[in-house]
Write a protein that holds these residues in place. Structure first.
Motif, PDB file in Angstrom:
ATOM      1  N   GLY A  39       0.786  -1.233   0.000  1.00 28.17           N
ATOM      2  CA  GLY A  39       0.000   0.000   0.000  1.00 28.17           C
ATOM      3  C   GLY A  39       0.812   1.273   0.000  1.00 28.17           C
ATOM      4  N   THR A  40       2.149   1.154  -0.145  1.00 29.52           N
ATOM      5  CA  THR A  40       2.997   2.353  -0.072  1.00 29.52           C
ATOM      6  C   THR A  40       3.263   2.990  -1.439  1.00 29.52           C
ATOM      7  OG1 THR A  40       5.033   1.031  -0.227  1.00 29.52           O
ATOM      8  CG2 THR A  40       4.161   1.480   1.992  1.00 29.52           C
ATOM      9  N   LEU A  41       2.791   2.361  -2.510  1.00 34.23           N
ATOM     10  CA  LEU A  41       3.039   2.915  -3.842  1.00 34.23           C
ATOM     11  C   LEU A  41       2.421   4.307  -3.955  1.00 34.23           C
ATOM     12  CD1 LEU A  41       4.064   2.392  -6.792  1.00 34.23           C
ATOM     13  CD2 LEU A  41       1.729   1.636  -7.309  1.00 34.23           C
ATOM     14  N   PRO A  42       3.209   5.326  -4.328  1.00 26.28           N
ATOM     15  CA  PRO A  42       2.642   6.675  -4.488  1.00 26.28           C
ATOM     16  C   PRO A  42       1.537   6.705  -5.548  1.00 26.28           C
ATOM     17  CG  PRO A  42       5.041   6.760  -4.448  1.00 26.28           C
ATOM     18  CD  PRO A  42       4.673   5.312  -4.550  1.00 26.28           C
ATOM     19  N   ARG A  43       0.504   7.441  -5.269  1.00 22.89           N
ATOM     20  CA  ARG A  43      -0.607   7.546  -6.221  1.00 22.89           C
ATOM     21  C   ARG A  43      -0.121   8.078  -7.576  1.00 22.89           C
ATOM     22  NH1 ARG A  43      -3.649   4.661  -3.597  1.00 22.89           N
ATOM     23  NH2 ARG A  43      -5.801   5.127  -3.034  1.00 22.89           N
ATOM     24  N   ALA A  44       0.865   8.968  -7.553  1.00 27.80           N
ATOM     25  CA  ALA A  44       1.366   9.544  -8.808  1.00 27.80           C
ATOM     26  C   ALA A  44       1.974   8.470  -9.700  1.00 27.80           C
ATOM     27  CB  ALA A  44       2.395  10.629  -8.521  1.00 27.80           C
ATOM     28  N   ALA A  45       2.662   7.501  -9.096  1.00 32.88           N
ATOM     29  CA  ALA A  45       3.255   6.411  -9.875  1.00 32.88           C
ATOM     30  C   ALA A  45       2.169   5.513 -10.452  1.00 32.88           C
ATOM     31  CB  ALA A  45       4.212   5.598  -8.997  1.00 32.88           C
ATOM     32  N   PHE A  46       1.141   5.255  -9.662  1.00 31.96           N
ATOM     33  CA  PHE A  46       0.048   4.417 -10.158  1.00 31.96           C
ATOM     34  C   PHE A  46      -0.710   5.136 -11.272  1.00 31.96           C
ATOM     35  CE2 PHE A  46      -4.280   2.508  -9.831  1.00 31.96           C
ATOM     36  CZ  PHE A  46      -3.921   1.190 -10.089  1.00 31.96           C
ATOM     37  N   ARG A  47      -0.899   6.416 -11.118  1.00 31.23           N
ATOM     38  CA  ARG A  47      -1.570   7.205 -12.160  1.00 31.23           C
ATOM     39  C   ARG A  47      -0.758   7.164 -13.455  1.00 31.23           C
ATOM     40  NH1 ARG A  47      -5.027  11.936 -12.249  1.00 31.23           N
ATOM     41  NH2 ARG A  47      -4.605  13.201 -14.082  1.00 31.23           N
ATOM     42  N   HIS A  48       0.555   7.314 -13.335  1.00 30.50           N
ATOM     43  CA  HIS A  48       1.429   7.241 -14.513  1.00 30.50           C
ATOM     44  C   HIS A  48       1.250   5.895 -15.198  1.00 30.50           C
ATOM     45  CE1 HIS A  48       5.082   6.971 -16.939  1.00 30.50           C
ATOM     46  NE2 HIS A  48       5.241   8.270 -16.802  1.00 30.50           N
ATOM     47  N   PHE A  49       1.208   4.836 -14.408  1.00 33.76           N
ATOM     48  CA  PHE A  49       1.024   3.496 -14.954  1.00 33.76           C
ATOM     49  C   PHE A  49      -0.308   3.384 -15.708  1.00 33.76           C
ATOM     50  CE2 PHE A  49      -0.996  -0.641 -14.496  1.00 33.76           C
ATOM     51  CZ  PHE A  49      -0.057  -1.480 -15.085  1.00 33.76           C
ATOM     52  N   ILE A  50      -1.383   3.854 -15.118  1.00 33.80           N
ATOM     53  CA  ILE A  50      -2.709   3.752 -15.738  1.00 33.80           C
ATOM     54  C   ILE A  50      -2.755   4.530 -17.052  1.00 33.80           C
ATOM     55  CG2 ILE A  50      -5.153   4.347 -15.477  1.00 33.80           C
ATOM     56  CD1 ILE A  50      -4.271   1.874 -13.891  1.00 33.80           C
ATOM     57  N   VAL A  51      -2.178   5.719 -17.067  1.00 32.27           N
ATOM     58  CA  VAL A  51      -2.154   6.530 -18.288  1.00 32.27           C
ATOM     59  C   VAL A  51      -1.391   5.801 -19.391  1.00 32.27           C
ATOM     60  CG1 VAL A  51      -1.219   8.629 -19.344  1.00 32.27           C
ATOM     61  CG2 VAL A  51      -2.447   8.764 -17.164  1.00 32.27           C
ATOM     62  N   GLN A  52      -0.190   5.321 -19.056  1.00 33.01           N
ATOM     63  CA  GLN A  52       0.626   4.649 -20.066  1.00 33.01           C
ATOM     64  C   GLN A  52       0.011   3.305 -20.482  1.00 33.01           C
ATOM     65  OE1 GLN A  52       3.137   6.094 -21.737  1.00 33.01           O
ATOM     66  NE2 GLN A  52       2.517   7.887 -20.545  1.00 33.01           N
ATOM     67  N   ALA A 221       6.867   3.622 -14.748  1.00 34.42           N
ATOM     68  CA  ALA A 221       5.796   4.185 -13.916  1.00 34.42           C
ATOM     69  C   ALA A 221       6.335   4.583 -12.550  1.00 34.42           C
ATOM     70  CB  ALA A 221       4.674   3.171 -13.768  1.00 34.42           C
ATOM     71  N   TRP A 222       7.185   3.744 -11.986  1.00 31.50           N
ATOM     72  CA  TRP A 222       7.774   4.028 -10.676  1.00 31.50           C
ATOM     73  C   TRP A 222       8.570   5.335 -10.711  1.00 31.50           C
ATOM     74  CZ3 TRP A 222       7.599   3.131  -5.736  1.00 31.50           C
ATOM     75  CH2 TRP A 222       8.724   3.365  -4.918  1.00 31.50           C
ATOM     76  N   ARG A 223       9.301   5.540 -11.816  1.00 28.28           N
ATOM     77  CA  ARG A 223      10.135   6.745 -11.949  1.00 28.28           C
ATOM     78  C   ARG A 223       9.349   7.922 -12.529  1.00 28.28           C
ATOM     79  NH1 ARG A 223      13.324   6.440 -15.755  1.00 28.28           N
ATOM     80  NH2 ARG A 223      12.803   4.452 -16.692  1.00 28.28           N
TER      81      ARG A 223
END
Length: 229
Positions: A39-52, A221-223
């Motif tokens: 549950g520590t994944l930043p929302r911004a990284a997950f958002r980047h993943f979803i967009v890509q 996505a992480w970066r």
């Protein structure tokens, strides 16, 4: 040497998976994946993943449609055509829902640039499916099915304290998705058994390359990867 139509000592899928065992482990150990679980994944990284991922799935659907066109049997043609439609549906439905939860929209995701890793992955994928044999194309599209199924199943056992991430994990750990993947892996076994040793080795190279792109996709996505210039 293996000749077309001859039996092999073991299923082709075993050969394929053995070749990417270190990549699979690297994916499971990646902070993007471990962050989903704890549950520590930043929302911004997950958002980047979803967009890509929404960008990726549009071209992945085209690759699956090309696999359908090259498939040797009618049942396989129908299955890949159905998977292509399903990839577009996932982009429209699941990703739209995730974007809404993240405070955005599907239209906003579509307007954002395709990232470097996404562009490289889809370009390689489409070039391989267009220019290669059916086995080459099948090997190239297979990691997106198989790695997600394996990762989804392993993460499902651990789940996540974050309801958003738990929902993503459930989508790929679900038995309906797992059954689709088993069907594609079985097709790889059947097609590989009819290929020569050289053809199998050539296709395996594509399988390893797109598996590496899977790791790169999560790492991007992480970066929160952007174009450097």
């Amino acid at each position: 040497m293996t000749t077309p139509g001859s039996s092999t000592a073991r299923p082709y899928s075993e050969e394929l998976w053995e070749a990417i065992t270190p990549i699979h482990k690297a994916i499971l150990d990646h902070p993007f994946i471990t962050g989903l679980v704890d549950g520590t994944l930043p929302r911004a990284a997950f958002r980047h993943f979803i967009v890509q991922d929404s960008h990726y799935l549009r071209d992945y659907a085209r690759a699956l449609a090309l696999c359908a066109a090259k498939a040797p049997g009618e049942e396989d043609v129908r299955a890949f055509a159905s998977d292509a439609v399903g990839a577009i549906a996932a982009e429209q439905e699941m990703h739209a829902a995730f974007m809404a939860d993240l405070g955005g929209s599907a239209g906003e995701a579509a307007a954002l640039p395709v990232g470097p890793a996404t562009r490289a992955y889809t370009s390689y994928l489409l070039a391989t499916v267009y220019g290669g044999s059916f086995l080459d194309g099948l090997a190239a599209v297979l990691p997106c099915y198989w790695i997600y199924a394996r990762v989804g199943a392993e993460l499902l056992a651990e789940s996540s304290p974050d309801p958003l991430y738990r929902r993503w994990i459930a989508a790929y750990g679900d038995e309906s998705f797992q059954s689709v993947v088993r069907r594609v892996v079985s097709l790889a076994d059947r097609t590989g058994a009819e290929a020569t040793g050289a053809q199998r080795a050539h296709a395996l190279g594509h399988f390893v390359t797109t598996s590496r792109y899977e790791w790169m996709f999560w790492d991007a996505a992480w970066r929160e990867e952007t174009w450097p210039v």
